[in-house]
Structure formats: C-alpha cells, structure tokens
Design an enzyme around this catalytic site. Structure first.
Site: not given
Ligand code: IVH
Length: 698
Positions: A47, A49, A94, A131, A133, A314, A338
């Site tokens: 929410e 986001d 970040s 990787e 998260k 990355k 995500k």
C-alpha cells in the site's frame, strides 16, 4: 475536422491534483515514520508503494508540484532517541525498485544498463550477480584489524544509529549459519565495513510469536518488524532473546584491502572472512539470465526459510559499476525486482469459528478475496480470542492479511480508521458450532475448546484414530486412510459406528481386499475384550494419558465410579491435580459423551472390574522398575514399554541402584555398562518375553 485543443506548453496542475500531492506527501511521511522510526507500520508495504508511485507519477506529470522535501527525493528514516548517531563514511544508499513483477522488469533493467554503458546491440551480454532481496534491516558492520568495533543502522543514509550492543547478540541458527562474527577469520584488513541485512527466519518468527501467544503477550506483525524492533531495542538483554540472522551483500569503507574486480568475488571474500553470505546467488548473463533467476527464486520463495520481497540484480564488474555511477542516491548498476507482496489490505467481512481436529476453536476471518503472496486469499486465521482482541479487529474493518511461505494466512492487524457504525466486539460461542457441546477454556490458557470430544463431528476422525490406536483399543488396520474414507463416505457418523461395519462394506472401499476387510472386522471383534485402563485412555479425555488412565483404573476399579466421581475424589488419585480432575469432570458431564460410552458398552466392549481393589499385587512386574537399552531383536522400544507397563512394571530412562533389571539388546551402550557397574541384573528380550508369557493380556 475538429481537433482537440493542443496541450499547454507548461502543465498547470489542477488544484485538486496539488491537493492530492500534498495529501500523499503527508501520508507518506506519516507511514515512513511508522515504518522506519517505530518499526510499527500501519499499512502493508504494498500500500505504501502504491501511494509512493501515485506521488511519483503526479510529480512526473507536474514537476512544479515536486517540493524539495518530497518523500520521493529522500532516503527516509531518522535516528531514534536513545542511540548514539553514527556518521557513515560511505553513505548507505538504497536501490531503485522495479515494481513490475513480471519478467519485463528484468528485461527493462538490462536494456537500461546497456544503453547507459552505450553498448552496441551486438556487444556480448552483461554479467550480473543476482541475489535475494532479504526483508529485514540494513546494517553496517565495522571491523578494525578483524574485530567488530561498531554496528550501525542505515538511518537516513548519512547518519545511522549505533546498535553495536544488540548486533553482537546476532547468533543466527545453529547449523544454518547467519551469525555475525565478533572477529573475522584469516588475514583481516586494517579496516573493512561489511553491509548486509539482519532478519528473522520464518520458523524463528513463528516460534517466537507462538511463545508470545501462549503467554498472552503481544505478537509481532511480521519477521521484518520483529527483526527491526529487536535491533533497535534499547535493552540489549531483550534484543538477545530475539532470534536474528544476518547475510552480507556489500561493502562500506575499506582500508588496506584490495577489493576483487567483481561483486561476486567480493562476496566470496566476505564469506571467507567468516561473515555469512547467502548461497542462493548466481552470476548470470544478460536479460535472459536475470529472467531465469527471477523465475527460479520465485518458484522457491515459499520454501525458503526466510522472507524475501524480491531479488536484486547488480552489474558484476566493479569497473562497470563505476562507469555507471549514481542518480539521486541510487546506483545505476543495481535494481530490486519485486515479487507479489506478502501483505495486503482487505475488508473483514465476517468472523467464523472453526473447530479443529483436537477440538480447538479458532476464529477465522472471512475476507474480501485479495491477491497476496501469490494466491487469492479469502480466509485467514485470527488465532484465538485474545489475539483478536489485542489486534482490535471488528467486522467491517480494513485489515492487513499476511501470507508467507506455507504458513497459513493470518490477519496481522487493522488499518487505523474511523468505523462508520458501532460494531459489537466479537465473542466466543458458549456452545460448539459443530456439536453444541459446551465450550471451555482451561484456566490460564488462551484456547477455547469443544468438550464433546467423542461426539463432535469436527473431532471425529481424530477421536476414532486415537480410540483405535495400539495403546488404546488396538484395532489393527484402522489407520488414517481408512478412517478418512469411512467418515468422508458417510459410513460412520459417530465413534460407536465403527462396530457396525461389516466385511461387505469394508471390502467395497478403495485398496481393500476381501481378506483385509475380514481382518478388520476380526480386529474390531477382538478389541471388545479390553481393560478399563485402555478404555479410559481410548476415550481421549484431555489431560488423561496412559499413565493417568492406569492410575484411575487402579484407584476406582470401575468405570461408573470414575464417571460419577467428584473433584475431591478424583484428587485422591496419585498424580491427579486440579486441571486433570477438572478435565475428567467436564468430559463426563457432557451427556453426549455418556451416550457414546453407553453405546460402546452396548456393542459388547467389556473389561474386568474388580470393585476397586488394586490389581497391582497380582501382576508379575508390579513394583519393578525396568530400563530398556539397545535394539531388541523383535520388539520396538514402544512395544516393550507397553508390555512391561501392562504387566504392572515401570520403565525408567536411566539405570540406578533402584533399577530391578535392565533389558539389553544390540548395541547397548552406557546404560549396560552402568548396570554392570552397579551389579544390576541384565536380561535379554527372550527372558523378558518368558516373564510375560503366561500373562493374560492386561
Ligand atoms: S544492495 C547500493 N543487496 O534492500 C546498494 N540490498 O534499497 C545497496 N536489501 O535497504 C543495497 N537485500 O537493506 C542490496 N541483496 C541485497 C539486499 C539489499 C536486501 C535491502 C537493503 C536496502 C534495500 C535496498
């Protein structure tokens, strides 16, 4: 032809849009404070986001509305009072979040990297380190000459909080890694800052919450908040009790050490220093490699021992990372991609009661269906009445639902807001919604239970399986698959119905031959001749295990006397305390349970009643304490124990001078040695069986 008027050269935002932007800024500031400063968010991340993206999109359309202090421009978070501030030598940045949860998100990132590196179309694929998260709290660990001298949170990126005391207690999980070392292994540099995430494993979180629930204390909303709360706990003793783990994912300030040329080799080096690095990472090539990693980890997400909210890509080469650089405090060489959120908001439509196999009543939230953690959820547990009250949820509220891993979905809280109308607080029913027996709560306990153990349809399967168990009525062949078929197929409704079964009915079932059907009918017939102790145990009265059943049988000698005993009389039985006595009373007070017992007796279940005189003296092993050790040639440990106990003996776990004899099998170890040292008699299985041979079945 009529055309629409050309758009104005400068977009003038309508007043309502300006108002909405201001509203969003205020909301985002409030929620960021709840999340980053207090570790107690009021709305799900998803929410947050959504609000964030709405503001971003307004600002993109109307740059004039982007204020200097807009949450879209800042790393949010600040130092909580009580912790010393720590200035980060290298800011803790970040990463940009790609919220497109489809493979498109990975493709877009690779395209952007190639464009910014000005790579021609035919240039080879870029190598990335992919990787997980981790969903926890970012921490900077500062090691000087190999010693952990300071640990700090990210704070606003420039200044964090000194949480060294709490971080020293991050022990990880024995065998699963995750511990923060106080000293680095090997040839440690003069200075190295290792950055990573402190988090809580899902099982550690569940166990901690279960403990809290049992104590009737506050539970934590999710592992992330529990971890963040523990790290920023002002009392290190409390922090030490919270089970935390750590994974490294990068570096801060470094001195006297040559960083390897790639990010993946840097993580290998960090692992070689003894700092935990997650094994689920890979160097992959180009967009295709990223998409494959995203899919692979997405499929494994539920099975991972900890929460992740996405994966991180990355650029692997440090030289390329440097060429790409940063934009507004976010590196161009990294992105977080995500997965669907594990927490969502939805409306609580109703609260229903579910009766479990053991009779426990669980309030279940009936929800407006919502997509969360990868599936549509419309039911979620509220655990128990006290949890429900503490969370303050009422029908009609907007609530937060969490579904992570294979844990059943739960309502973790309500979104603060004004209720349109008065809604009465939820109450537990006084009668079981399934069988109308009385609902009870043990003194001091948090769970409500149906007292209609034998009668209640919800507990039927469990009750039958327990009744048929080897230590109870010992009905061979009546296992869970068969019980499922019998109950689901409507062949048995209540426990006594099992004695109605005939060969024809049984043989018609799945995986049932004529012979096995006949065997079961025979086993049923055989089970009717039993002992009072076994029958009592078979009833499945809460708190009445085998030993208590035996004590009760010995003390009272007859079932009717037990059924009619008052609390005082029950308390006269050795080892029966008030809780057990109450449980026995409640069980026999239920007319339904008495009815079931009468029916069972009518089917011919019988045992010897002896008018209350202790039969113990007549039994060959009474007064004897026996120790079992090693592997016996034919009997399992359980079977030997049951036989000894049925013959009046006691089985102890360790050898002492009081041990009557030791029954030793193969590979008997220290207990056998001890028996020999103490001069205790040692016998084998054959001798034990001989002792029991002429006994009637106890
Ligand atoms: S790299 C400059 N890698 O996600 C890059 N971050 O905004 C710095 N996180 O708060 C971050 N897993 O705590 C990186 N494998 C991972 C991560 C990770 C979790 C967190 C980190 C930060 C946020 C990114």
């Amino acid at each position: 032809m009529q055309t629409d008027p050309a758009p104005a050269a400068v977009n003038i935002p309508p007043a309502s849009t300006a108002e909405r932007a201001a509203q969003l800024r205020a909301q985002l500031r409030h929620h960021a404070e709840r999340y980053y400063v207090h570790d107690a968010p009021e709305i799900p991340d998803a929410e947050y986001d959504r609000l964030f993206q709405e503001l971003q999109s307004i600002e993109a359309d109307f740059p004039a509305l982007r204020t200097a202090d807009s949450p879209t421009l800042r790393v949010i978070g600040r130092v909580l009072e009580g912790f010393a501030p720590v200035r980060h030598a290298v800011p803790m940045l970040s990463i940009r979040t790609e919220t497109d949860t489809t493979p498109g998100g990975a493709v877009a990132f690779d395209a952007r990297v190639r464009r910014e590196l000005e790579l021609p179309d035919d240039a080879p694929a870029v190598a990335y380190e992919a990787e997980l998260k981790f969903d926890g709290l970012a921490i900077n660990l500062r090691y000087e000459r190999g010693l952990l001298v300071q640990a700090a949170t990210r704070g606003d990126g420039e200044t964090g909080e000194d949480v060294t005391q709490n971080i020293r207690t991050v022990r990880g999980r024995h065998g699963a890694g995750g511990a923060i070392p106080l000293r680095l292994k090997g040839n440690a540099p003069a200075l190295i800052e290792i950055r990573g995430e402190v988090f809580m494993r899902r099982d550690d979180f569940e166990r901690m919450n279960e403990r809290q629930r049992e104590k009737g204390e506050k539970t934590f909303v999710n592992p992330r908040n529990a971890a963040a709360g523990a790290v920023r706990q002002l009392d290190p003793a409390i922090a030490a009790q919270r089970p935390l783990s750590f994974f490294a994912y990068g570096l801060g300030e470094v001195d006297g050490w040559q960083q390897p040329a790639t990010h993946s080799a840097t993580l290998d080096a960090i692992a070689a220093f003894g700092v935990p690095v997650c094994a689920d990472r890979a160097v992959v090539q180009g967009a295709q490699g990223l998409v494959a990693f995203h899919a692979q980890m997405g499929a494994r997400r539920d099975a991972l021992p900890f929460d992740i909210d996405g994966v991180v890509y990355k650029v692997d080469s440090i030289a390329l990372q440097q060429r790409l650089g940063f934009v507004t405090r976010e590196p161009r060489w990294a992105v977080a991609h995500k997965y669907p959120a594990q927490e969502q908001m939805t409306r609580l439509n109703a609260i229903e009661i579910q009766v479990g196999r053991t009779g426990k009543l669980t309030p279940v939230a009936k929800l407006e269906p919502v997509f969360v953690g990868g599936t549509t959820v419309s039911n979620a547990t509220l655990h128990n009445l006290f949890e429900l009250r503490r969370k303050g949820v009422r029908v009609g509220d907007t609530v937060i639902v969490r579904r992570a891993g294979d844990v059943i979905p739960e309502v973790v809280g309500r979104v603060p807001g004004v209720r349109a109308a008065y809604v009465p607080n939820f109450r537990m029913p006084r009668e079981c919604p399934v069988c109308a027996s009385r609902v009870l709560r043990e003194k001091g306990g948090v769970d409500h239970r149906c007292s209609g153990g034998l009668y209640c349809a919800a507990q039927r399967k469990q009750a039958i399986l327990h009744f048929a168990g080897r230590r109870a009525m010992d009905i061979e062949g009546l296992g869970d698959k068969l019980v499922d078929q019998l109950v689901d197929g409507g062949l048995i409704h209540t426990l006594p119905d099992i004695y109605k079964l005939d060969v024809g009915q049984l043989a018609a079932l799945d995986r049932m031959a004529d012979k096995s059907a006949r065997n079961i009918v025979e086993a049923l017939e055989k089970s009717k001749r039993t002992t009072l102790a076994r029958f009592l145990y078979a009833l499945g009265i809460r708190q009445v295990g085998e030993a208590t059943a035996r004590d009760l049988a010995r003390h009272f000698g007859a079932l009717d006397r037990i059924m009619d005993a008052d609390t005082e009389q029950l308390l006269e039985v050795p080892d029966v305390g008030p809780v057990v006595a109450q449980s026995i009373r409640t069980f026999f007070e239920q007319p339904h349970n008495r009815e079931v017992i009468a029916q069972l007796r009518a089917w011919g279940i019988r045992w010897d009643e002896d008018g209350g005189k202790a039969p113990a003296a007549q039994q060959p092993l009474s007064g004897r304490t026996i120790v079992l050790t090693g592997t016996l040639p034919t009997l399992t440990r359980d079977a030997a124990k049951a036989m000894i106990e049925d013959a009046g003996g006691k089985v102890a776990g360790s050898v002492s001078k009081k041990t009557s004899f030791v029954v030793a099998g193969d590979e008997a170890g220290s207990k056998l040695e001890k028996a020999r040292a103490l001069g205790v008699r040692v016998i084998g299985e054959a001798e034990l069986l001989a002792m029991l041979a002429d006994l009637p079945r106890a």
